[in-house]
Motif scaffolding. Structure first.
Motif, PDB file in Angstrom:
ATOM      1  N   ALA A  94      -3.445   7.160  14.771  1.00  0.00           N
ATOM      2  CA  ALA A  94      -2.032   7.573  14.810  1.00  0.00           C
ATOM      3  C   ALA A  94      -1.294   6.868  15.948  1.00  0.00           C
ATOM      4  O   ALA A  94      -0.116   6.551  15.841  1.00  0.00           O
ATOM      5  CB  ALA A  94      -1.929   9.090  14.952  1.00  0.00           C
ATOM      6  N   PRO A 137       0.086   2.353  10.530  1.00  0.00           N
ATOM      7  CA  PRO A 137      -0.943   3.242   9.965  1.00  0.00           C
ATOM      8  C   PRO A 137      -2.014   2.461   9.220  1.00  0.00           C
ATOM      9  O   PRO A 137      -1.725   1.443   8.596  1.00  0.00           O
ATOM     10  CB  PRO A 137      -0.152   4.109   8.975  1.00  0.00           C
ATOM     11  N   TYR A 175      -9.026  18.656   3.941  1.00  0.00           N
ATOM     12  CA  TYR A 175      -9.212  18.752   5.378  1.00  0.00           C
ATOM     13  C   TYR A 175      -9.605  20.166   5.764  1.00  0.00           C
ATOM     14  O   TYR A 175      -9.045  21.107   5.219  1.00  0.00           O
ATOM     15  CB  TYR A 175      -7.900  18.369   6.078  1.00  0.00           C
ATOM     16  N   THR A 187     -10.540  13.550   5.996  1.00  0.00           N
ATOM     17  CA  THR A 187      -9.159  13.262   6.365  1.00  0.00           C
ATOM     18  C   THR A 187      -8.293  12.923   5.153  1.00  0.00           C
ATOM     19  O   THR A 187      -7.077  13.013   5.235  1.00  0.00           O
ATOM     20  CB  THR A 187      -9.098  12.072   7.337  1.00  0.00           C
ATOM     21  N   SER A 211      -8.470  13.714   1.063  1.00  0.00           N
ATOM     22  CA  SER A 211      -9.208  14.275  -0.073  1.00  0.00           C
ATOM     23  C   SER A 211      -9.058  13.442  -1.336  1.00  0.00           C
ATOM     24  O   SER A 211      -9.703  13.728  -2.333  1.00  0.00           O
ATOM     25  CB  SER A 211      -8.720  15.702  -0.343  1.00  0.00           C
ATOM     26  N   ARG A 212      -8.233  12.404  -1.287  1.00  0.00           N
ATOM     27  CA  ARG A 212      -8.003  11.611  -2.494  1.00  0.00           C
ATOM     28  C   ARG A 212      -9.117  10.604  -2.751  1.00  0.00           C
ATOM     29  O   ARG A 212      -9.078   9.885  -3.750  1.00  0.00           O
ATOM     30  CB  ARG A 212      -6.646  10.912  -2.399  1.00  0.00           C
ATOM     31  N   VAL A 264      -9.151  -0.878  -0.994  1.00  0.00           N
ATOM     32  CA  VAL A 264      -8.443  -1.832  -1.847  1.00  0.00           C
ATOM     33  C   VAL A 264      -7.000  -1.407  -2.055  1.00  0.00           C
ATOM     34  O   VAL A 264      -6.659  -0.236  -1.926  1.00  0.00           O
ATOM     35  CB  VAL A 264      -9.130  -1.949  -3.236  1.00  0.00           C
ATOM     36  N   ARG A 265      -6.162  -2.400  -2.363  1.00  0.00           N
ATOM     37  CA  ARG A 265      -4.776  -2.101  -2.671  1.00  0.00           C
ATOM     38  C   ARG A 265      -4.368  -2.940  -3.880  1.00  0.00           C
ATOM     39  O   ARG A 265      -4.883  -4.042  -4.093  1.00  0.00           O
ATOM     40  CB  ARG A 265      -3.879  -2.404  -1.466  1.00  0.00           C
ATOM     41  N   PRO A 266      -3.447  -2.434  -4.668  1.00  0.00           N
ATOM     42  CA  PRO A 266      -3.027  -3.181  -5.848  1.00  0.00           C
ATOM     43  C   PRO A 266      -2.032  -4.273  -5.465  1.00  0.00           C
ATOM     44  O   PRO A 266      -1.224  -4.105  -4.542  1.00  0.00           O
ATOM     45  CB  PRO A 266      -2.339  -2.117  -6.701  1.00  0.00           C
ATOM     46  N   ILE A 287      -2.665  17.733  -5.610  1.00  0.00           N
ATOM     47  CA  ILE A 287      -3.017  18.142  -4.250  1.00  0.00           C
ATOM     48  C   ILE A 287      -2.202  19.324  -3.721  1.00  0.00           C
ATOM     49  O   ILE A 287      -2.641  20.004  -2.807  1.00  0.00           O
ATOM     50  CB  ILE A 287      -2.925  16.970  -3.243  1.00  0.00           C
ATOM     51  N   ALA A 315       1.563  13.061  11.883  1.00  0.00           N
ATOM     52  CA  ALA A 315       0.444  12.891  12.817  1.00  0.00           C
ATOM     53  C   ALA A 315       0.328  14.088  13.754  1.00  0.00           C
ATOM     54  O   ALA A 315      -0.761  14.475  14.161  1.00  0.00           O
ATOM     55  CB  ALA A 315       0.610  11.606  13.613  1.00  0.00           C
ATOM     56  N   GLY A 320      -1.837  17.718  12.961  1.00  0.00           N
ATOM     57  CA  GLY A 320      -3.272  17.986  13.099  1.00  0.00           C
ATOM     58  C   GLY A 320      -3.970  17.762  11.782  1.00  0.00           C
ATOM     59  O   GLY A 320      -4.791  16.867  11.649  1.00  0.00           O
ATOM     60  N   LYS A 321      -3.653  18.540  10.784  1.00  0.00           N
ATOM     61  CA  LYS A 321      -4.245  18.351   9.459  1.00  0.00           C
ATOM     62  C   LYS A 321      -3.538  17.183   8.782  1.00  0.00           C
ATOM     63  O   LYS A 321      -2.352  17.276   8.473  1.00  0.00           O
ATOM     64  CB  LYS A 321      -4.050  19.626   8.638  1.00  0.00           C
ATOM     65  N   PRO A 322      -4.231  16.071   8.563  1.00  0.00           N
ATOM     66  CA  PRO A 322      -3.554  14.912   7.970  1.00  0.00           C
ATOM     67  C   PRO A 322      -3.131  15.180   6.528  1.00  0.00           C
ATOM     68  O   PRO A 322      -3.838  15.859   5.799  1.00  0.00           O
ATOM     69  CB  PRO A 322      -4.626  13.811   8.003  1.00  0.00           C
ATOM     70  N   PRO A 353      -1.147  12.947   3.119  1.00  0.00           N
ATOM     71  CA  PRO A 353      -0.627  11.632   2.750  1.00  0.00           C
ATOM     72  C   PRO A 353       0.896  11.568   2.888  1.00  0.00           C
ATOM     73  O   PRO A 353       1.603  12.434   2.394  1.00  0.00           O
ATOM     74  CB  PRO A 353      -1.052  11.473   1.287  1.00  0.00           C
ATOM     75  N   THR A 378       3.759   2.787   4.273  1.00  0.00           N
ATOM     76  CA  THR A 378       2.762   3.379   5.151  1.00  0.00           C
ATOM     77  C   THR A 378       1.356   3.283   4.569  1.00  0.00           C
ATOM     78  O   THR A 378       0.377   3.376   5.308  1.00  0.00           O
ATOM     79  CB  THR A 378       3.065   4.860   5.419  1.00  0.00           C
ATOM     80  N   ASP A 379       1.225   3.139   3.263  1.00  0.00           N
ATOM     81  CA  ASP A 379      -0.108   3.023   2.668  1.00  0.00           C
ATOM     82  C   ASP A 379      -0.063   2.065   1.493  1.00  0.00           C
ATOM     83  O   ASP A 379       0.372   2.417   0.402  1.00  0.00           O
ATOM     84  CB  ASP A 379      -0.633   4.403   2.234  1.00  0.00           C
ATOM     85  N   SER A 380      -0.541   0.844   1.751  1.00  0.00           N
ATOM     86  CA  SER A 380      -0.443  -0.225   0.757  1.00  0.00           C
ATOM     87  C   SER A 380      -1.330   0.026  -0.452  1.00  0.00           C
ATOM     88  O   SER A 380      -1.275  -0.724  -1.415  1.00  0.00           O
ATOM     89  CB  SER A 380      -0.828  -1.560   1.401  1.00  0.00           C
ATOM     90  N   ARG A 381      -2.137   1.068  -0.407  1.00  0.00           N
ATOM     91  CA  ARG A 381      -3.064   1.317  -1.512  1.00  0.00           C
ATOM     92  C   ARG A 381      -2.386   1.989  -2.712  1.00  0.00           C
ATOM     93  O   ARG A 381      -3.013   2.232  -3.735  1.00  0.00           O
ATOM     94  CB  ARG A 381      -4.248   2.164  -1.023  1.00  0.00           C
ATOM     95  N   PHE A 382      -1.087   2.279  -2.549  1.00  0.00           N
ATOM     96  CA  PHE A 382      -0.385   2.984  -3.622  1.00  0.00           C
ATOM     97  C   PHE A 382       0.932   2.293  -3.955  1.00  0.00           C
ATOM     98  O   PHE A 382       1.453   1.503  -3.170  1.00  0.00           O
ATOM     99  CB  PHE A 382      -0.125   4.432  -3.203  1.00  0.00           C
ATOM    100  N   VAL A 388      -2.867  13.059  -6.182  1.00  0.00           N
ATOM    101  CA  VAL A 388      -4.027  13.653  -6.854  1.00  0.00           C
ATOM    102  C   VAL A 388      -5.302  13.368  -6.074  1.00  0.00           C
ATOM    103  O   VAL A 388      -5.377  12.413  -5.310  1.00  0.00           O
ATOM    104  CB  VAL A 388      -4.186  13.110  -8.293  1.00  0.00           C
ATOM    105  N   ARG A 389      -6.288  14.224  -6.294  1.00  0.00           N
ATOM    106  CA  ARG A 389      -7.589  14.017  -5.675  1.00  0.00           C
ATOM    107  C   ARG A 389      -8.666  14.313  -6.714  1.00  0.00           C
ATOM    108  O   ARG A 389      -8.484  15.148  -7.603  1.00  0.00           O
ATOM    109  CB  ARG A 389      -7.747  14.901  -4.435  1.00  0.00           C
TER     110      ARG A 389
END
Lengths: 489, 489
Positions: A215, A220, A431, A435, A437-438, A451-453, B110, B215, B218-220, B222, B435-439, B451-452
Motif C-alpha cells: 500500500a 498498487p 479476508y 487478501t 478472495s477472487r 496475468v492480465r488481458p 462478492i 488501504a 485493514g481488510k483489503p 478490490p 489500479t488492477d491491470s488484470r481486469f 466474483v470469486r
C-alpha cells in the motif's frame, strides 16, 4: 546494501521476464517438467535435509515432494493444452456504422513476482512450490525469498531449478533466490518499482505487513497472501445422532495430522448440545489423549503454539477437554481439545483466532439458530465443513448460502485437511483467510493471479500471437464471436 | 450523520445481496433488460436533462444511451448463456489412495459494490453504466454515488432502475443511490465493513484517494479505478512517408472528438523527424485550427483544462503548433496541439501527464531508438496505437512486445477513441491507467471484478447450484476432468 542487491535482483528479473516473452509454451512446459525431474533427482538427500530443518517425517515429505512434482506437471500440461490464455476473438464488421473493428484478446504475464514461501510446506509452497510454478507458467520471472526455517532445503531446490534453467536454455535470472532473511529485505522486495506481484503463504501478521508495504508503494500491485484459517466445522443433529463416534475419530485425525500445521486444520467444531454430544466429546478426547506428539516445524512456531494455547485455555468459560497423555519432548506439540459455550465464544474474539498447531475448540450451541450465529460470527475462511445426513441437509437448506459467505471451499462430510491439487480446487477465501478472495493458490487457476488481458485492435494476422491467429494453429479453445470453439477460420 | 445514513445503505445493500442469491440467472437477465427498456422509455427528456448538465450534444448522448442499453443487454445475454461462471468439475476417484474427492467450483458474487460514475459518461459509466451492469450481472448489490456534475440525470436513471426493480420483483435495495456528494461520503462508502468492492472511473487523484481509503480499512477489498491515460501513438517511418496527411486528419478528429473528453483521447503522438513530418504537422495544425470548440462537461474540467494547458505550453522546449481559430465561449475548450523534442520530453515528467481535453503533444525523435525510448518512458496506459505499413511492422518486430508492456489495448492503424463494447475488449491497463491491470471495465469480462470462486467438496448433487449439477441442466460450457464440454453425465 540490501537495497542495492535487491535492485540488481529486480533488474535481472525484469530482463529475464522480457527475454522469456520469446519462449514458446512448450519450451516453458519443458522447463517446468525439468524442474520436477531435477527435484526428484535430488533423491533422499533433499528429503533428509528438509526433515532436519522442518522436523517433518520423511513419509510426509515424500508426499509433499510428490505433490510439488505433480503441480509442476499440471502447469506444464496447462501450457501445452493452451486454452488457459482465455483467447477471445471478435471479428470485424466493416460495413457497420461506425465500422466494427477486429478485436482479439488473451492473457499475458504481468512481470517479476516475489514469492515468500511457507514454513509448513518446504517443497509445495516454497522455492519451487505452487506460487513459483504458477508464476513461471504465466510467463513471469520469479524471485524467491528463502524461508529462514528451511534455508538449506530451499538452496537445494534452487540448485535443481538452476540446473533446469541450464538444461532448457532459459534466461539465467528467470528464477532468483534471495537468502537475505531480514524483514527489511522483504519490504524492499515488495516495494521495488519493478516488482509486479507478490505471493505469500504464512501468518496473518506476515500477510498484513506485506499488504501494508504494498500500500505504501503508491503504484498498487497484486499481493496474494494466504494467511491461514480456523476452518469451522458444523455437525448437524442427525449426523451427530448417527455418527458421533466416527466423526470424532475422523476429526481427531485431522486435528493432529502433521501436528496441526496445516492452514486447513479444523480449529473450530460447532455442535448442538445434543444428547450424543457426550459420546462425541468422549471419543474425541480419547483420540486426542492417545495421539502421539511430534516436533513442530521450528522453535518460533512451537513457542507461538504453547503461548497461544495457554492464553486460550485461560479464557473464562473455556474448558480443557483433553490433551495427549504422551510425554512431550523438546519441540513437540501437545495435541489439545477444549470446549466452550456459544455465548462465551461469541463474546470473546480471542477464541476466533487461529492457534496454529494440533488444537481445536468445540463450541456447544443451545439451538440451531445459535449454531448458525456462531458459524456466521467467524471471519473469512479457507474452508468450512458440514457434517450432515441427507435429512440434516434437507432440514437446513440455507446452509450452502451461509457456507458460501464464509469460505472458499465447502467440504461435505469430510475433513478440510488434504487439499486436492486439481483444476476445480479453490484454496483461498474471504479476508483474513486471503487478501483477495477472487483467486486461488492451489490448482491451475492459480496462474490467473499473474496475468492480465491485452486486446489487439485491427492487428495484422502475422503480428498476432499464435493463440490469436485466424487459423488457430495451437488448436486451443477460444471464444469466437461469442461462441466457444477450437476451430480456426 | 453521513456515517449513519451510509451504514443503513450498506446494511440494506447487504440484505439485498443475500436475497438476490435466490434469483435465477434468467430473472437477473430480465431485470437488466428492463433497466434498459426503462432508460429508453425516459425518451428525449433524459437526453435533454443530460445535455443540460453535461453540455454534451444530443447526438453524442443518443449514441451513449445506445451503448448503455447494449451493455445491459450483453450482460443479460451472458447470464442467459451461463458459461461465464467458469464451472469446473473434477469427479471423484474413490479407489485412489488417498481417495480423490469430488470437487466442483464456480464463480459467486462478492457482495455490495460501490460505484463512482464518470462525469464524461453520464449514461455508459454512471448510474446504470458498465460498473453497475457488471456488478448486478455478477449477483452483487450496487450503491451508486451520484456524480455531482449530472445529479439530475443520475436521479432520472435511478428512477428507471427503481421501476425495473418493481417490475421484476427484485430486492428493493439491490441498487441504491447516494446523492450526498461530499468527499467524506465517498470515504465512508469505501471504508464501510460491508463494502465488498469499488468501481471508479475518473481522475488519477480521485482513484488514488479511493485506493488510499481502501488501504486504510485493514481488510483489503478490490478497488478497480480507471484513471485515464495519454494513449501514446507511434507513427512509423513508412506510414509517415505514405500517409502523413491521412493520419493527421484521422488524429485531429480523434483529438477533438467529444472535445477530447475521453480517457482514450490520444494525448501523445511520437514520430521521427521525418521528411514528411512537416506535411503531417501542417495538416494536423490545419485541422485543429478549423475545429469548432464546444462546451466542456463542467466548470471544474474547463478550469483544469486551461490551467494544465497553460502550464504545459509554458514548459521550456514546448512549442505551440496550432489552436482552434474559432471564438471560444463560456465553457468551451480550445483544441490545441503542441510539439516538443524527444530529449525535452524525456526530461520533463510534467509532459507525461494527462491534459484532459482536446490537446495532444507531438514528440519528435531523432531516431527509432529514441522513438522507442520515449514510448517506453510513458507510464501505464489504457491504449497505445501503432501507425505503420506492413513494411514498418516487419522492420520493427519488437513493437508488439513493447506495446504489451505499456497498455491494455493495442490499436493498429486506427485511433484509440471509440471503445467497442464486445467480449474481446480490454479497457484497463498498467498503473496509473488502472489500479488492477488484470481486469477490464468494458465488455462482459468486466463481471470478473466482482466474483470469486468457491469449491464444493463431495457435495450431494441436490445441494449443488444448477451450474454444477451432474446433468448440466443449464447446458453451459464446463471443464469436466480437464476437458471443455457442454455434456452432462
Amino acid at each position: 546494501m540490501i537495497e542495492q542487491n535487491i535492485h540488481e535482483v529486480l533488474v535481472n528479473a525484469n530482463n529475464a521476464f522480457n527475454e522469456l516473452k520469446q519462449y514458446s509454451p512448450s519450451h516453458k512446459a519443458a522447463f517446468l517438467k525439468t524442474i520436477a525431474a531435477e527435484i526428484e533427482a535430488l533423491g533422499d538427500s533433499l528429503l533428509e535435509q528438509a526433515a532436519e530443518e522442518t522436523n517433518l517425517p520423511i513419509e510426509r515429505l515424500k508426499g509433499e515432494r510428490a505433490r510439488t512434482i505433480l503441480q509442476l506437471h499440471l502447469f506444464a500440461e496447462m501450457l501445452q493444452e493452451g486454452s488457459w490464455v482465455e483467447a477471445v476473438i471478435d471479428t470485424a464488421i466493416p460495413e457497420r456504422t461506425p465500422p466494427k473493428p477486429n478485436i482479439r484478446r488473451m492473457l499475458f504475464p504481468i512481470g517479476p513476482i516475489v514469492v515468500f514461501g511457507a514454513s509448513n510446506f518446504p517443497f509445495a509452497y516454497s522455492t519451487a512450490g505452487g506460487d513459483t510454478a504458477s508464476a513461471l507458467a504465466a510467463g513471469c520471472s520469479v524471485i524467491v525469498k528463502a524461508h529462514p526455517a528451511h534455508l538449506n532445503t530451499s538452496k537445494m531446490v534452487f540448485q535443481a531449478i538452476q540446473k533446469a534453467i541450464k538444461i532448457n536454455n532459459m534466461p539465467q535470472h528467470i528464477v532468483q533466490h534471495v537468502t537475505e532473511t531480514s524483514f527489511e529485505a522483504g519490504k524492499v522486495l515488495v516495494q521495488h518499482p519493478l516488482t509486479a506481484g507478490v505471493g505469500f503463504t504464512g501468518s496473518l501478521s506476515g500477510g498484513k505487513a506485506l499488504t501494508q508495504y504494498a500500500a505504501e508503494r503508491g503504484k498498487p500491485i497484486p499481493v496474494f497472501a494466504e494467511m491461514g484459517s480456523i476452518n469451522p466445522v458444523i455437525i448437524l443433529p442427525n449426523a451427530m445422532q448417527q455418527n458421533a463416534e466416527t466423526i470424532a475419530k475422523e476429526y481427531a485425525a485431522s486435528i493432529t495430522l502433521g501436528m496441526g500445521q496445516f492452514c486447513t486444520n479444523p480449529g473450530l467444531i460447532i455442535t448442538l448440545q445434543h444428547k450424543k454430544l457426550p459420546v462425541f466429546l468422549q471419543e474425541l478426547g480419547k483420540q486426542i489423549e492417545m495421539s502421539v506428539p511430534s516436533a513442530m516445524l521450528h522453535k518460533g512456531i512451537h513457542q507461538a503454539y504453547f503461548s497461544k494455547l495457554e492464553k486460550v485455555l485461560a479464557q473464562k468459560g473455556v474448558n480443557l477437554l483433553k490433551q495427549s497423555i504422551h510425554v512431550v519432548q523438546a519441540l513437540d506439540a501437545l495435541p489439545t481439545v477444549a470446549t466452550v459455550n456459544a455465548s462465551v465464544f461469541l463474546e470473546n474474539p480471542l477464541l476466533h483466532e487461529e492457534v496454529f498447531g494440533p488444537y481445536s475448540l468445540v463450541v456447544q450451541c443451545a439451538s440451531m439458530d445459535e449454531l448458525f450465529t456462531v458459524w456466521k460470527a467467524v471471519k473469512g475462511q479457507l474452508t468450512t465443513s458440514i457434517m450432515g445426513t441427507d435429512e440434516d441437509l434437507a432440514n437446513y437448506h440455507t446452509i450452502v448460502d451461509t457456507a458460501i459467505e464464509i469460505a472458499g471451499r465447502i467440504v461435505f462430510n469430510g475433513v478440510p485437511t488434504g487439499v486436492e491439487v486439481c483444476p476445480a480446487m479453490v484454496h483461498g477465501g474471504p479476508y483474513p483467510a486471503c487478501t483477495d478472495s477472487r483467486f486461488t493458490a492451489v490448482g491451475i487457476f492459480a496462474v490467473k493471479r499473474w496475468v492480465r488481458p491485452i486486446a489487439f485492435q485491427n492487428a495484422p494476422d502475422y503480428l498476432l500471437p499464435l493463440e490469436l491467429k485466424d487459423s488457430n494453429p495451437l488448436k486451443i479453445w477460444r471464444m469466437l464471436n461469442g461462441v466457444f470453439t477450437k476451430i480456426g477460420f
